[in-house]
Enzyme design. Sequence first.
Site, short mmCIF file in Angstrom:
data_model
loop_
_atom_site.label_atom_id
_atom_site.label_comp_id
_atom_site.label_asym_id
_atom_site.label_seq_id
_atom_site.Cartn_x
_atom_site.Cartn_y
_atom_site.Cartn_z
N GLU A 172 12.78 33.64 -22.46
CA GLU A 172 12.43 32.29 -22.11
C GLU A 172 12.49 31.23 -23.20
O GLU A 172 12.05 30.25 -23.41
CB GLU A 172 11.09 32.39 -21.72
CG GLU A 172 10.83 32.83 -20.14
CD GLU A 172 11.77 31.83 -19.25
OE1 GLU A 172 12.22 30.74 -19.58
OE2 GLU A 172 12.22 32.41 -18.17
C1 LIG Z 1 13.41 42.68 -22.18
C2 LIG Z 1 14.15 41.46 -21.95
C3 LIG Z 1 13.83 40.64 -20.73
C4 LIG Z 1 14.96 39.76 -20.38
N1 LIG Z 1 14.82 39.06 -19.41
C5 LIG Z 1 15.84 38.18 -19.07
C6 LIG Z 1 16.03 37.63 -17.55
O1 LIG Z 1 15.30 38.12 -16.73
N2 LIG Z 1 16.84 36.76 -17.44
C7 LIG Z 1 17.61 36.32 -18.13
O2 LIG Z 1 18.42 35.63 -17.91
N3 LIG Z 1 17.55 36.73 -19.50
C8 LIG Z 1 16.65 37.68 -20.13
N4 LIG Z 1 16.51 38.16 -21.06
C9 LIG Z 1 17.38 37.51 -22.26
C10 LIG Z 1 16.90 36.82 -23.20
O3 LIG Z 1 16.11 35.43 -22.55
C11 LIG Z 1 17.80 36.44 -24.57
O4 LIG Z 1 17.92 37.53 -25.20
C12 LIG Z 1 17.16 35.19 -25.34
O5 LIG Z 1 17.29 33.91 -24.74
C13 LIG Z 1 17.78 35.09 -26.56
O6 LIG Z 1 19.25 35.06 -26.40
P1 LIG Z 1 20.30 36.35 -27.37
O7 LIG Z 1 19.48 37.64 -27.13
O8 LIG Z 1 21.47 36.09 -26.75
O9 LIG Z 1 20.08 36.00 -28.79
P2 LIG Z 1 20.89 34.64 -29.46
O10 LIG Z 1 21.08 33.58 -28.80
O11 LIG Z 1 22.16 35.48 -30.00
O12 LIG Z 1 19.81 34.53 -30.51
C14 LIG Z 1 19.92 35.16 -31.84
C15 LIG Z 1 19.09 34.59 -32.85
O13 LIG Z 1 19.61 33.27 -33.34
C16 LIG Z 1 18.72 32.24 -33.28
N5 LIG Z 1 19.27 30.87 -32.88
C17 LIG Z 1 20.16 30.64 -31.81
N6 LIG Z 1 20.71 29.53 -31.62
C18 LIG Z 1 19.93 28.82 -32.71
C19 LIG Z 1 19.69 27.46 -32.95
N7 LIG Z 1 20.58 26.61 -32.47
N8 LIG Z 1 18.77 27.21 -34.18
C20 LIG Z 1 18.00 27.88 -34.46
N9 LIG Z 1 18.25 29.44 -34.12
C21 LIG Z 1 19.10 29.84 -33.16
C22 LIG Z 1 17.71 32.74 -32.09
O14 LIG Z 1 16.44 32.23 -32.26
C23 LIG Z 1 17.58 34.08 -32.34
O15 LIG Z 1 16.67 34.58 -33.45
C24 LIG Z 1 15.79 39.24 -21.52
C25 LIG Z 1 15.77 40.00 -22.63
C26 LIG Z 1 15.29 41.03 -22.95
C27 LIG Z 1 15.32 41.77 -24.13
#
Ligand SMILES: Cc1cc2nc3c(=O)[nH]c(=O)nc-3n(C[C@H](O)[C@H](O)[C@H](O)COP(=O)(O)OP(=O)(O)OC[C@H]3O[C@@H](n4cnc5c(N)ncnc54)[C@H](O)[C@@H]3O)c2cc1C
Lengths: 775, 595
Positions: B441
């Site tokens: 989220e």
């Molecule tokens: C168990 C689980 C359940 C989930 N359930 C759902 C679901 O039901 N539906 C769904 O759609 N998604 C779901 N997700 C996905 C989850 O919402 C995403 O993993 C999350 O939003 C982060 O995206 P990412 O993993 O691509 O990380 P990234 O976006 O690649 O981020 C990597 C890191 O970079 C940082 N970062 C990125 N951009 C910036 C910025 N502009 N400034 C500062 N820091 C930044 C982030 O904070 C993070 O620390 C789930 C994930 C898990 C693990």
Amino acid sequence: MAIRKACVIGAGVMGSGIAAQIANAGIPVLLLDIVPKEGNDRSAIARGAIDKLLKADPAPLMSRAAARLITPGNTEDDLDQLGDVDWIVEAVIERLDIKQALYQKLEGKRQQGSILSSNTSTIPLSTLMQGLPESIQADFCITHFFNPPRYMRLLEIVGGPKTRPEVLRDIADFGDRMLGKCIVRAKDTPGFVGNRIGVFWMQAAVTAALDLGLTIEEADAIMGRPIGAPKTGLFALLDLVGLDLMPHVDKSMAGLLQPDDPYMKIRRDWPLLQKMIADGYTGRKGKGGFYRLNTAGGGKVKESIDLKTGAYAPSDRARLDSADAAKGGLKVLVTHKDKGGQYAWKVLSGLLAYAASLVPEIADDVVAIDQGMKSGYNWKRGPFEMIDQMGAAWFAEKLTAENLPVPAFLETAARAGGFYKVEGGQIHHLKPDGSYTPLLRPTGVLLLSDIKLGSKPIMRNGSASLWDIGDGVACLEFHSKMNALDPDSLALVKQAVDHVAKKMRALVIHNEGENFSVGANIGLALFAANIAMWPMIDDMIATGQSAYKAVKFAPFPVVGAPSGMALGGGCEILLHCAAIQAHAETYMGLVEVGVGLIPGWGGCKEMLLRWQPGARDPKGPMPPVAQAFEAISLAKIAKSAHEAKELRFLRADDAVTMNRDRLLYDAKQKALKLLEAGYQPPAPQELRLPGPTGRVALNLAVEGFALQGKALPHDVTVSDALAEVLSGGKTDFTETVTEDQISKLEKKAFMSLLRTGPTLARMEHMLTTGKPLRN
Amino acid sequence: MPAYKAPLREIRFVLNELLEAEKLPELVPDFADATGDTVEAILEEAGKFCEEVLQPLNHPGDEEGCHFDNGTVTTPKGFREAYATFIEGGWTSLPCDPAYGGQGLPKLINFAVEEMICSANLSFGMYPGLSNGNYNAIHAHGSDEQKALYLPKLVDGSWTGTMCLTEPHCGTDLGLCKTRAEANPDGSYRLYGTKIFISAGEHDFTENIIHLVLARLPDAPAGIRGISLFVCPKFIPDADGKPGTRNPVVCGSIEKKMGIKASSTCVMNFDGAQAWLVGKPHKGMSAMFTMMNTARLAVGMQGLGIAEAAYQGAVTYARDRLQMRALTGAKFPEKPADPIIVHPDVRRMLLTMRSITEGCRALAYWIGYHLDLSQHHPDIEKRQESDDLVALMTPIVKAFLTDHGFHAANLGVQVYGGHGYIREWGMEQLVRDARITQIYEGTNGIQALDLVGRKLPTGTGRLARRFFHPVADYIEQTSEKPEMAEYVLPLAKAFAKLQQATAWIAQAGLANPNEAGAAATDYQRLFALTALGFMWCRMVEIALARKDDDRDGFYAAKVQSARFYMARILPETNSLFTILMAGSDSLMAMPAESF
Ligand SMILES: Cc1cc2nc3c(=O)[nH]c(=O)nc-3n(C[C@H](O)[C@H](O)[C@H](O)COP(=O)(O)OP(=O)(O)OC[C@H]3O[C@@H](n4cnc5c(N)ncnc54)[C@H](O)[C@@H]3O)c2cc1C
């Protein structure tokens, strides 16, 4: 020859507007038109025109007094009054026979050696003078004003082979000093300077938009601010000037230009335009134009026309990266890959090359053309300044690379390194022969921008600077965004006063921004208020009060030299100056109530002082309080320097300069005169104020308005706070109140209002919409 | 295995004594039915269900995990039955619109229920949690037809919902979304693409699953402005609204992961699955955002739930475990050693968990209360004010409560010593389960950016006003009361730091966005700790006033927790302030290659 009286013949929009501006300069003027076919009043047309002047918005007249300087008449009964008229302006219908007949008719009536000029925009001088006697030709020239004459700064002057040099000299001098115009000497060529290039621009921009398939929103998004034109852009501008004008202008240009002129290649038939005009879509004055307001169904939906189909659909904001990227400069814009960038290049490549090909055909030098476009079309930069911004060599190369013709003058500029250069702190401009000449300003013109080229500021921070403008006089310049006043501006006011007291003789407060100052930075104040940083805001008020107090009681004269808007805190600093030299186009007002506040930097106090009874005013404590209350509680804005005197934002002996370029010079002279006269700072005053009874009286009036629905709920609260300050708090008529005590009341009232929700809502609304919230 | 006891006394204190929620029915006509008795009954029942049904499944669910077999997912033993009991109890319909079969009760009450569910079994809570997000989005943006078709089923829990946002190459930056939508002649669309990490994407609870999917229309502008929202059911409802044709949206696999193992995390393949546009074309993100606020607050409740569970487990253990003697001499000479609760460092851990958890509950419920006002208050201005406050505080609630959940779970393990590290005791599961709440989220870093980059500038600080003015007024009014000095003075100090930091970020951030970015996380924490300080002042004021009628010692304990918070937690604001005011220089100077 000095012009002491003038006559304008032809009381249409242009003629009456010109007459108004002459009256604004304090010169009596006859306004004549033909005798109407019906009715008893043989001067009804001219008289009606004057009535319209009084109602028009924006106002062509600067004061009611000016209106009284215009005398209506007609061309049959009143030509005998021409005996003492020094200048006659003809602004009748664009028909050669009528104009020539009129000139003939004036012979014998007009004073010998008086100047006769035409405001024609489409008939060459040579044609106008064809077959007319030498006596007319010697006194004749073209004086071409732009609409509306009060506000558009350009005045093109064209002489013929027989025109006496003194005629041109005198009319230029009058136009410059008295009418405040930017004079451009043009040649007797089609469209003169402004319209020759301006019409090409509009035509090129329309043609390119059609060719590249842009929406009108997209075209406007590029042809406005990004290229340095007014933000109306192109199609919205056409709506404003009237679509039906387009074919006229085009026809007259095409009729006069040589067949090989580049304009002839870009003009084309445009069936959509013809259909729109035929259907009554002539622009804002008609049913709408390229944009229209659809009120069907009770709503108000802005719609735009589809250039391909001619159908209207709700307007959509253009989304062009290039329009944002243009902040990085014209070169970034014209090389941008998206269609906005391509569009900009297509229009500017043709337009700027065209301009470069017209020197010296239409004007002697690039300066005249640049100034013409800046003052006649309100461009930020003239065509040659635009080329220089991109780099003349780069521009020429890009034209070559695209197999577009490169005018010889542009080649010269490319080799020389631009149309302008700065050398020894002075601007030089390029002549077609490849030599540079210094740009000389006439006596009486002093520009801060020139001073900046040749010197460094005495002191400077992010919001203000102090400059040495010679003879021991310093100039305090505001330069924050919109010249909003913030803690930095105030700090520099204080430092400037300290510096001048120690090292210099006098101070002028002036800047060349569009507006002198729109007042305190309310964004800053609002944010601080929203996070409850009361001590910080308290401190901002105190700092402002003490800075302005320092201005008022400085041991040397401080002359304020405003132009444009001087509102709120910007007005207040002027109220504290020893004297004002105001540009005629100065708009002063204490508008704080619009954001739910009252003036906190001494505005209340100074207005009380301004309205202290003079010899002829009613006595007693209440009249000054009531006057100040009215001005502030209604947020009155003076629409000119003259009106500012009526409202006492200016004193009777404060001076007015018609031409902006002469403002700083005049202000400096004023400061030097005050010094010569042995300047002494004012002594602090003590006032007798009515106290709570006065407050009650004022509140009663406001509550009455509220009951009638003329005052809003929060107006009542704000007015009460204002009433408490102006009536002197807990005083009564037997006591006196010091200036400092009033300042304290101001601060207290300001702080208490700032803590109210409705005031914060007003501030937020103003910041987001630019309009006052009615709550 | 830590036992869980629903903290009803604590919940009642916040609801009734702090927020005076029993007045809601008078204040808001929509909540006429939410009387004290009704609420009390709901809390009792929910507590019982969580203690007796959900909590016992938590550990085995973690051990067993979900099973994937050729597109189907089987949840751990007992979950399916628990879900059936859950919807039979009407729990899914609690905060929903009566027009679609909901009970129309305040979200605030649902917050309390959610907290308990998450304490008992976070994995289980995921399923109805996602459904509720899905319900909110369709309720706010769906057409009347869509609402009539889906909402009743989501409300009664017979169908569940998902949120399909994330793709392999995009999580935070949804503007990169590649899933495409192609138009069908009948006005519906076909979706093509792969979504990952989809919670509850596939399971064995219900006959149908309703996916909400972000995808791009063919003519979509690039980036975030070109994303649309679609509803895509697993089985396309037939004319009677019964699950009909199987739609080609298929679970490709489920993830093996650190925690919440009983919650399925699915790869979802859209292979021309039929879907319908929800809301306007290209406006999918704004539709998402309206429900995101509620969803983010709900994730905050997950953090709170975990923290409460960890605290309860730790206290029980600290009373039982006998090790060493108190530093000042034996407290229980009859025993072989003193219980570890006598040791200052163990007490430090317990009180840290407790005082922050209670502060978090007060803060979250306060925001939940305003969430209800923002949607149901009869006065539009009051709705706006509440909406502003909720918008401002949502990132703080989400990030701070989940950070605390993880921290508290960790402290819980620490209190258990080596046993905390052993699966059987259940404490390490809390750490693993809590960890995801800081990520999904919108990661907590993104919450901080939302706070400084979006929420603070809105209306030139208008949202901020809804927090800063009440606090400033409170400090002004309360600083005169001598019995409150011990609490209000530290709050005033922290608040002044928060004001300064806010003004600085607003200014420095305008000049250089990196300054705001560098300060964001520390600022968010500074803000949260100050907000908790405010909640604690208000709570202790109540406790002090009632200390003479304190049979169970509840108020005395409140006062002690408050003192601990003010003396030993709130001062962290000093270091946060110093750190964030140091600016971005030392943070941005190092070139990427040097890392
Ligand atoms: C168990 C689980 C359940 C989930 N359930 C759902 C679901 O039901 N539906 C769904 O759609 N998604 C779901 N997700 C996905 C989850 O919402 C995403 O993993 C999350 O939003 C982060 O995206 P990412 O993993 O691509 O990380 P990234 O976006 O690649 O981020 C990597 C890191 O970079 C940082 N970062 C990125 N951009 C910036 C910025 N502009 N400034 C500062 N820091 C930044 C982030 O904070 C993070 O620390 C789930 C994930 C898990 C693990």
